[in-house]
Design a protein around this motif. Sequence first.
Motif, PDB file in Angstrom:
ATOM      1  N   SER A 346      10.314  76.531  34.507  1.00 44.89           N
ATOM      2  CA  SER A 346      10.982  77.215  33.224  1.00 44.89           C
ATOM      3  C   SER A 346      11.282  76.487  32.068  1.00 44.89           C
ATOM      4  CB  SER A 346      11.945  78.108  33.746  1.00 44.89           C
ATOM      5  OG  SER A 346      13.359  77.214  33.817  1.00 44.89           O
ATOM      6  N   LEU A 347      11.661  75.325  32.552  1.00 44.47           N
ATOM      7  CA  LEU A 347      12.094  74.117  31.226  1.00 44.47           C
ATOM      8  C   LEU A 347      10.808  73.384  30.931  1.00 44.47           C
ATOM      9  CD1 LEU A 347      15.337  73.016  32.881  1.00 44.47           C
ATOM     10  CD2 LEU A 347      14.907  74.711  30.770  1.00 44.47           C
ATOM     11  N   GLU A 348       9.592  73.629  31.519  1.00 48.47           N
ATOM     12  CA  GLU A 348       8.162  72.827  31.373  1.00 48.47           C
ATOM     13  C   GLU A 348       8.253  71.563  31.622  1.00 48.47           C
ATOM     14  OE1 GLU A 348       7.287  73.798  27.190  1.00 48.47           O
ATOM     15  OE2 GLU A 348       6.500  75.757  27.705  1.00 48.47           O
ATOM     16  N   ILE A 349       8.855  71.160  32.682  1.00 49.06           N
ATOM     17  CA  ILE A 349       9.002  69.987  33.119  1.00 49.06           C
ATOM     18  C   ILE A 349       8.139  69.762  34.530  1.00 49.06           C
ATOM     19  CG2 ILE A 349      10.585  68.292  34.394  1.00 49.06           C
ATOM     20  CD1 ILE A 349      13.000  69.288  32.679  1.00 49.06           C
ATOM     21  N   GLY A 350       7.162  68.924  34.518  1.00 49.94           N
ATOM     22  CA  GLY A 350       6.296  68.507  35.742  1.00 49.94           C
ATOM     23  C   GLY A 350       7.202  68.193  37.071  1.00 49.94           C
ATOM     24  N   TRP A 351       6.876  68.563  38.070  1.00 49.85           N
ATOM     25  CA  TRP A 351       7.664  68.329  39.397  1.00 49.85           C
ATOM     26  C   TRP A 351       6.625  67.476  40.334  1.00 49.85           C
ATOM     27  CZ3 TRP A 351       5.550  70.189  43.574  1.00 49.85           C
ATOM     28  CH2 TRP A 351       4.968  71.758  43.582  1.00 49.85           C
ATOM     29  N   GLY A 352       7.307  66.648  41.319  1.00 47.37           N
ATOM     30  CA  GLY A 352       6.475  65.938  42.262  1.00 47.37           C
ATOM     31  C   GLY A 352       7.399  66.050  43.532  1.00 47.37           C
ATOM     32  N   GLN A 353       6.960  66.878  44.481  1.00 50.22           N
ATOM     33  CA  GLN A 353       7.874  67.044  45.903  1.00 50.22           C
ATOM     34  C   GLN A 353       7.522  65.475  46.714  1.00 50.22           C
ATOM     35  OE1 GLN A 353       7.568  67.280  49.432  1.00 50.22           O
ATOM     36  NE2 GLN A 353       9.405  68.500  49.582  1.00 50.22           N
ATOM     37  N   TRP A 354       8.971  65.074  47.216  1.00 54.87           N
ATOM     38  CA  TRP A 354       8.708  63.931  48.011  1.00 54.87           C
ATOM     39  C   TRP A 354       8.482  63.924  49.471  1.00 54.87           C
ATOM     40  CZ3 TRP A 354       8.091  58.893  47.518  1.00 54.87           C
ATOM     41  CH2 TRP A 354       8.164  58.156  48.700  1.00 54.87           C
ATOM     42  N   PHE A 355       9.327  64.742  50.083  1.00 53.96           N
ATOM     43  CA  PHE A 355       9.263  64.513  51.733  1.00 53.96           C
ATOM     44  C   PHE A 355       8.150  65.423  52.058  1.00 53.96           C
ATOM     45  CE2 PHE A 355      13.920  64.277  50.730  1.00 53.96           C
ATOM     46  CZ  PHE A 355      14.107  63.146  51.415  1.00 53.96           C
ATOM     47  N   GLU A 356       7.266  64.877  52.791  1.00 51.75           N
ATOM     48  CA  GLU A 356       6.095  65.221  53.305  1.00 51.75           C
ATOM     49  C   GLU A 356       6.011  66.284  53.842  1.00 51.75           C
ATOM     50  OE1 GLU A 356       1.743  63.674  55.263  1.00 51.75           O
ATOM     51  OE2 GLU A 356       3.343  62.329  55.255  1.00 51.75           O
ATOM     52  N   LEU A 357       5.280  67.582  53.764  1.00 56.29           N
ATOM     53  CA  LEU A 357       5.558  68.838  54.163  1.00 56.29           C
ATOM     54  C   LEU A 357       4.057  69.229  54.719  1.00 56.29           C
ATOM     55  CD1 LEU A 357       7.304  70.546  51.131  1.00 56.29           C
ATOM     56  CD2 LEU A 357       8.271  69.512  53.440  1.00 56.29           C
ATOM     57  N   ASP A 358       4.376  70.370  55.989  1.00 60.99           N
ATOM     58  CA  ASP A 358       2.983  70.980  56.478  1.00 60.99           C
ATOM     59  C   ASP A 358       2.300  71.708  55.614  1.00 60.99           C
ATOM     60  OD1 ASP A 358       1.324  72.114  57.951  1.00 60.99           O
ATOM     61  OD2 ASP A 358       2.703  72.801  59.639  1.00 60.99           O
ATOM     62  N   VAL A 359       1.067  71.503  54.947  1.00 60.22           N
ATOM     63  CA  VAL A 359       0.577  72.293  54.192  1.00 60.22           C
ATOM     64  C   VAL A 359       0.120  73.627  54.742  1.00 60.22           C
ATOM     65  CG1 VAL A 359      -0.558  70.605  52.867  1.00 60.22           C
ATOM     66  CG2 VAL A 359      -1.652  71.283  54.672  1.00 60.22           C
ATOM     67  N   HIS A 360       0.286  73.928  56.048  1.00 57.19           N
ATOM     68  CA  HIS A 360       0.038  75.154  56.595  1.00 57.19           C
ATOM     69  C   HIS A 360       1.476  75.961  56.887  1.00 57.19           C
ATOM     70  CE1 HIS A 360      -3.958  74.053  57.647  1.00 57.19           C
ATOM     71  NE2 HIS A 360      -3.749  72.592  58.182  1.00 57.19           N
TER      72      HIS A 360
END
Length: 375
Positions: A346-360
């Motif tokens: 909403s603030l137009e800030i790009g993000w990057g998730q750190w902890f590896e997650l299960d894509v399924h």
Amino acid sequence: MKYTNRPCSRSRFIRFGLLVLSSGLTTMICDRLQAAQPTIVKTSRLQTLAKGFNLAHWQRHSLLDGYYTEAKLQQYKHLGLTYTRLPVVLSTFFNDNNPGVLKTDSLAALDAIVRLHVKTGLGIILSPFDHPKSLYSDPAVLAKFVAFFKAFATHMNRTDPEKVFLEVMNEPNAETPQAWDRVQTELVKAIRLGAPHHTIIASSNVSATTNDWNNARSLPMTRIVADKNVVYNFHFYEPFVFTHQGASWGWRATQFMKNIPYPATLATITLPLSKIQDTEAKNAVEHYAQQQWDRDKIITLLSLIANWARTNNVAVICNEFGAIPWTVPRGSLLRYLKDVRQVLESLEIGWGQWFELDVHDAEVMQALGLKPIRH
């Protein structure tokens, strides 16, 4: 203005001609100078930095193990991700005896990883990890890193600047943001000498003051560099008591924190609080509950960063956020990921998730606003 019709003398004609010629040369010189200067960050590059995953496995393992394959990157692309962030462990490429020349053992593997991203259509941030504390205080160490960063950027200059981004440093930890500013200014100059057209990701100090480990508060204290083709970065793990509960690294108290919910009030925290025996951990969790962390509190904190960016006419990114998925209560994890992600967007800030997650994991992917992958 009133004009008169007067004859033009030879001398006046010559002066006029010289003036026009001079004006033309001045314009031409200015245009060339502007063209030689780094440009502002292109909209296309900010779009590439919109949604990302960190390739955390490669912080701890060799780039040669082929852990992230083309198939995995295609999955990321299918999810709706636009980039990844690669931890570049400095010892892999930094030669202390000759910092201006890169160690080559893993250079071909790094180049292959970058090419794979470009082929897949994903951007990639190259982020240097594990720098020495002496970088902030020893001019000789800084000089070595200036030489290294110029050499590394020169090597990366052959890559696509629309897809490859050069970060200054992962989580610099100087005593103050101002102490880091002095180092960052020199490193940005070195990177720009080696890679004139690539966008640089500037790093904010990991702490705002000696005793305030809050990257979100330190970013607005970061000095704006002269280079315009720069995106300013911060990490967001607030509230730390929630995101890092049960962690066995870093702050010793987190290992005693379990079943801490988000959002939190004194009422919802009563049961898990009663089971904590460690005094430091107990006090920290109680303070967390008193602060009443929820979506509105996240909006307040992140809005300060968005306002700082607007005031300074710069772009910002949060290329690390998340919570430990194997220790945080499931329902709270989903609410937290969704809240932080939606506020950043909403603030137009790009993000990057750190902890590896299960894509399924459909629920987690949906919390991140991504398209789940079916088995």
